[in-house]
Design a protein around this motif. Structure first.
Motif, PDB file in Angstrom:
ATOM      1  N   HIS A  95       0.832  -1.199   0.000  1.00 44.19           N
ATOM      2  CA  HIS A  95       0.000   0.000   0.000  1.00 44.19           C
ATOM      3  C   HIS A  95       0.872   1.256   0.000  1.00 44.19           C
ATOM      4  O   HIS A  95       2.039   1.217   0.370  1.00 44.19           O
ATOM      5  N   TYR A  96       0.276   2.354  -0.461  1.00 39.66           N
ATOM      6  CA  TYR A  96       0.894   3.666  -0.345  1.00 39.66           C
ATOM      7  C   TYR A  96       0.495   4.228   1.011  1.00 39.66           C
ATOM      8  O   TYR A  96      -0.604   3.971   1.494  1.00 39.66           O
ATOM      9  N   VAL A  97       1.385   5.015   1.611  1.00 43.74           N
ATOM     10  CA  VAL A  97       1.089   5.617   2.908  1.00 43.74           C
ATOM     11  C   VAL A  97       1.683   7.025   2.950  1.00 43.74           C
ATOM     12  O   VAL A  97       2.746   7.278   2.399  1.00 43.74           O
ATOM     13  N   GLY A  98       0.944   7.936   3.559  1.00 40.14           N
ATOM     14  CA  GLY A  98       1.418   9.302   3.715  1.00 40.14           C
ATOM     15  C   GLY A  98       0.349  10.158   4.360  1.00 40.14           C
ATOM     16  O   GLY A  98      -0.764   9.695   4.635  1.00 40.14           O
ATOM     17  N   SER A  99       0.709  11.413   4.591  1.00 41.59           N
ATOM     18  CA  SER A  99      -0.239  12.379   5.131  1.00 41.59           C
ATOM     19  C   SER A  99      -0.899  13.106   3.965  1.00 41.59           C
ATOM     20  O   SER A  99      -0.221  13.486   2.997  1.00 41.59           O
ATOM     21  N   PHE A 100      -2.212  13.295   4.068  1.00 46.51           N
ATOM     22  CA  PHE A 100      -2.980  13.939   3.004  1.00 46.51           C
ATOM     23  C   PHE A 100      -3.918  14.973   3.603  1.00 46.51           C
ATOM     24  O   PHE A 100      -4.383  14.829   4.729  1.00 46.51           O
ATOM     25  N   LYS A 101      -4.199  16.009   2.815  1.00 50.75           N
ATOM     26  CA  LYS A 101      -5.197  17.004   3.191  1.00 50.75           C
ATOM     27  C   LYS A 101      -6.410  16.847   2.278  1.00 50.75           C
ATOM     28  O   LYS A 101      -6.255  16.630   1.074  1.00 50.75           O
ATOM     29  N   LEU A 102      -7.584  16.948   2.885  1.00 52.56           N
ATOM     30  CA  LEU A 102      -8.831  16.895   2.123  1.00 52.56           C
ATOM     31  C   LEU A 102      -9.008  18.262   1.474  1.00 52.56           C
ATOM     32  O   LEU A 102      -9.194  19.270   2.157  1.00 52.56           O
ATOM     33  N   THR A 103      -8.912  18.319   0.149  1.00 47.25           N
ATOM     34  CA  THR A 103      -8.909  19.602  -0.560  1.00 47.25           C
ATOM     35  C   THR A 103     -10.255  19.950  -1.178  1.00 47.25           C
ATOM     36  O   THR A 103     -10.473  21.085  -1.590  1.00 47.25           O
ATOM     37  N   SER A 104     -11.161  18.985  -1.234  1.00 46.84           N
ATOM     38  CA  SER A 104     -12.492  19.248  -1.780  1.00 46.84           C
ATOM     39  C   SER A 104     -13.485  18.303  -1.115  1.00 46.84           C
ATOM     40  O   SER A 104     -13.220  17.105  -0.986  1.00 46.84           O
ATOM     41  N   PHE A 105     -14.605  18.842  -0.689  1.00 49.72           N
ATOM     42  CA  PHE A 105     -15.662  18.059  -0.037  1.00 49.72           C
ATOM     43  C   PHE A 105     -16.994  18.592  -0.563  1.00 49.72           C
ATOM     44  O   PHE A 105     -17.482  19.618  -0.107  1.00 49.72           O
ATOM     45  N   LYS A 106     -17.533  17.926  -1.553  1.00 48.69           N
ATOM     46  CA  LYS A 106     -18.744  18.394  -2.235  1.00 48.69           C
ATOM     47  C   LYS A 106     -19.906  17.463  -1.937  1.00 48.69           C
ATOM     48  O   LYS A 106     -19.805  16.244  -2.118  1.00 48.69           O
ATOM     49  N   LEU A 107     -21.000  18.045  -1.493  1.00 49.93           N
ATOM     50  CA  LEU A 107     -22.238  17.304  -1.257  1.00 49.93           C
ATOM     51  C   LEU A 107     -23.260  17.761  -2.295  1.00 49.93           C
ATOM     52  O   LEU A 107     -23.344  18.948  -2.612  1.00 49.93           O
ATOM     53  N   ALA A 108     -24.038  16.826  -2.804  1.00 53.03           N
ATOM     54  CA  ALA A 108     -25.057  17.167  -3.800  1.00 53.03           C
ATOM     55  C   ALA A 108     -26.264  16.268  -3.596  1.00 53.03           C
ATOM     56  O   ALA A 108     -26.160  15.171  -3.056  1.00 53.03           O
ATOM     57  N   GLY A 109     -27.395  16.749  -4.024  1.00 53.59           N
ATOM     58  CA  GLY A 109     -28.602  15.950  -3.887  1.00 53.59           C
ATOM     59  C   GLY A 109     -29.636  16.327  -4.914  1.00 53.59           C
ATOM     60  O   GLY A 109     -29.689  17.458  -5.389  1.00 53.59           O
ATOM     61  N   THR A 110     -30.429  15.352  -5.252  1.00 57.94           N
ATOM     62  CA  THR A 110     -31.562  15.531  -6.138  1.00 57.94           C
ATOM     63  C   THR A 110     -32.781  15.002  -5.409  1.00 57.94           C
ATOM     64  O   THR A 110     -32.715  13.938  -4.779  1.00 57.94           O
ATOM     65  N   ARG A 111     -33.865  15.736  -5.482  1.00 59.90           N
ATOM     66  CA  ARG A 111     -35.081  15.329  -4.790  1.00 59.90           C
ATOM     67  C   ARG A 111     -35.430  13.883  -5.111  1.00 59.90           C
ATOM     68  O   ARG A 111     -35.431  13.466  -6.262  1.00 59.90           O
ATOM     69  N   GLY A 112     -35.661  13.132  -4.059  1.00 62.96           N
ATOM     70  CA  GLY A 112     -36.022  11.726  -4.208  1.00 62.96           C
ATOM     71  C   GLY A 112     -34.835  10.779  -4.245  1.00 62.96           C
ATOM     72  O   GLY A 112     -35.025   9.573  -4.316  1.00 62.96           O
ATOM     73  N   ASN A 113     -33.622  11.309  -4.197  1.00 69.23           N
ATOM     74  CA  ASN A 113     -32.416  10.475  -4.229  1.00 69.23           C
ATOM     75  C   ASN A 113     -31.575  10.707  -2.985  1.00 69.23           C
ATOM     76  O   ASN A 113     -31.771  11.679  -2.258  1.00 69.23           O
ATOM     77  N   LYS A 114     -30.631   9.838  -2.764  1.00 71.81           N
ATOM     78  CA  LYS A 114     -29.695   9.978  -1.646  1.00 71.81           C
ATOM     79  C   LYS A 114     -28.736  11.134  -1.917  1.00 71.81           C
ATOM     80  O   LYS A 114     -28.421  11.451  -3.064  1.00 71.81           O
ATOM     81  N   VAL A 115     -28.233  11.740  -0.855  1.00 70.06           N
ATOM     82  CA  VAL A 115     -27.202  12.764  -0.976  1.00 70.06           C
ATOM     83  C   VAL A 115     -25.913  12.076  -1.420  1.00 70.06           C
ATOM     84  O   VAL A 115     -25.567  10.992  -0.938  1.00 70.06           O
ATOM     85  N   THR A 116     -25.204  12.705  -2.349  1.00 67.24           N
ATOM     86  CA  THR A 116     -23.947  12.143  -2.833  1.00 67.24           C
ATOM     87  C   THR A 116     -22.780  12.973  -2.308  1.00 67.24           C
ATOM     88  O   THR A 116     -22.940  14.125  -1.904  1.00 67.24           O
ATOM     89  N   VAL A 117     -21.603  12.358  -2.329  1.00 69.19           N
ATOM     90  CA  VAL A 117     -20.378  13.023  -1.902  1.00 69.19           C
ATOM     91  C   VAL A 117     -19.340  12.874  -3.011  1.00 69.19           C
ATOM     92  O   VAL A 117     -19.279  11.848  -3.698  1.00 69.19           O
ATOM     93  N   ASP A 118     -18.557  13.919  -3.187  1.00 69.41           N
ATOM     94  CA  ASP A 118     -17.460  13.931  -4.146  1.00 69.41           C
ATOM     95  C   ASP A 118     -16.305  14.631  -3.440  1.00 69.41           C
ATOM     96  O   ASP A 118     -16.428  15.793  -3.068  1.00 69.41           O
ATOM     97  N   LEU A 119     -15.209  13.926  -3.196  1.00 66.08           N
ATOM     98  CA  LEU A 119     -14.115  14.511  -2.429  1.00 66.08           C
ATOM     99  C   LEU A 119     -12.780  14.273  -3.104  1.00 66.08           C
ATOM    100  O   LEU A 119     -12.628  13.361  -3.910  1.00 66.08           O
ATOM    101  N   SER A 120     -11.824  15.145  -2.767  1.00 70.08           N
ATOM    102  CA  SER A 120     -10.464  15.036  -3.296  1.00 70.08           C
ATOM    103  C   SER A 120      -9.473  15.249  -2.156  1.00 70.08           C
ATOM    104  O   SER A 120      -9.753  15.992  -1.223  1.00 70.08           O
ATOM    105  N   PHE A 121      -8.325  14.598  -2.269  1.00 66.64           N
ATOM    106  CA  PHE A 121      -7.267  14.786  -1.278  1.00 66.64           C
ATOM    107  C   PHE A 121      -5.925  14.889  -1.985  1.00 66.64           C
ATOM    108  O   PHE A 121      -5.761  14.422  -3.110  1.00 66.64           O
ATOM    109  N   LYS A 122      -4.973  15.559  -1.325  1.00 62.13           N
ATOM    110  CA  LYS A 122      -3.637  15.791  -1.886  1.00 62.13           C
ATOM    111  C   LYS A 122      -2.594  15.558  -0.806  1.00 62.13           C
ATOM    112  O   LYS A 122      -2.831  15.868   0.356  1.00 62.13           O
TER     113      LYS A 122
END
Length: 133
Positions: A95-122
């Motif tokens: 495995h790769y190992v290191g320290s990372f920062k969460l650089t993007s944390f996006k939540l989205a939703g459409t009526r009648g559906n579950k909330v989705t998440v889209d995230l990025s780390f560096k």
């Protein structure tokens, strides 16, 4: 698998629930120089490439599982690095190992559906490969 450390000692790594798509990318920034042919100055010069920095980024998308919200939200709001392990699931390579920062944390939703998440780390410093014995 994107495993996030809990910061304890010894550190425990776990994969937050909900991510259905994951990616990990290693990249290098480079400088190039022209190396002339001293024996034939009219010949085309060859480019020499030097790597001056390495970086690692990753991303995950999926359903915003209630039990994972606090992990992602607290990590982003802290602006601090967290230790991660990036493993190839079902493959015993290591495995790769290191320290990372969460650089993007996006939540989205459409009526009648579950909330989705889209995230990025560096990466926040060096990333190492740890081979399994």
């Amino acid at each position: 698998m994107l495993l996030v450390g809990d910061g304890a000692s010894p550190e425990v790594f776990a994969e937050p629930c909900g991510l259905t798509t994951k990616s990990f990318d290693l990249a290098a920034s480079t400088n190039t120089n022209l190396i002339p042919d001293c024996a034939d100055p009219e010949a085309p010069a060859w480019e020499s490439t030097d790597i001056n920095a390495l970086s690692a980024t990753g991303a995950g998308q999926g359903v915003m599982a209630v039990e994972s919200f606090e992990t992602w939200n607290d990590w982003f709001m802290s602006a601090e690095g967290k230790n991660m392990q990036i493993k190839l699931d079902h493959v015993d390579l290591g495995h790769y190992v290191g320290s990372f920062k969460l650089t993007s944390f996006k939540l989205a939703g459409t009526r009648g559906n579950k909330v989705t998440v889209d995230l990025s780390f560096k990466n926040d410093g060096p990333v190492s490969w740890v081979a399994n014995p």
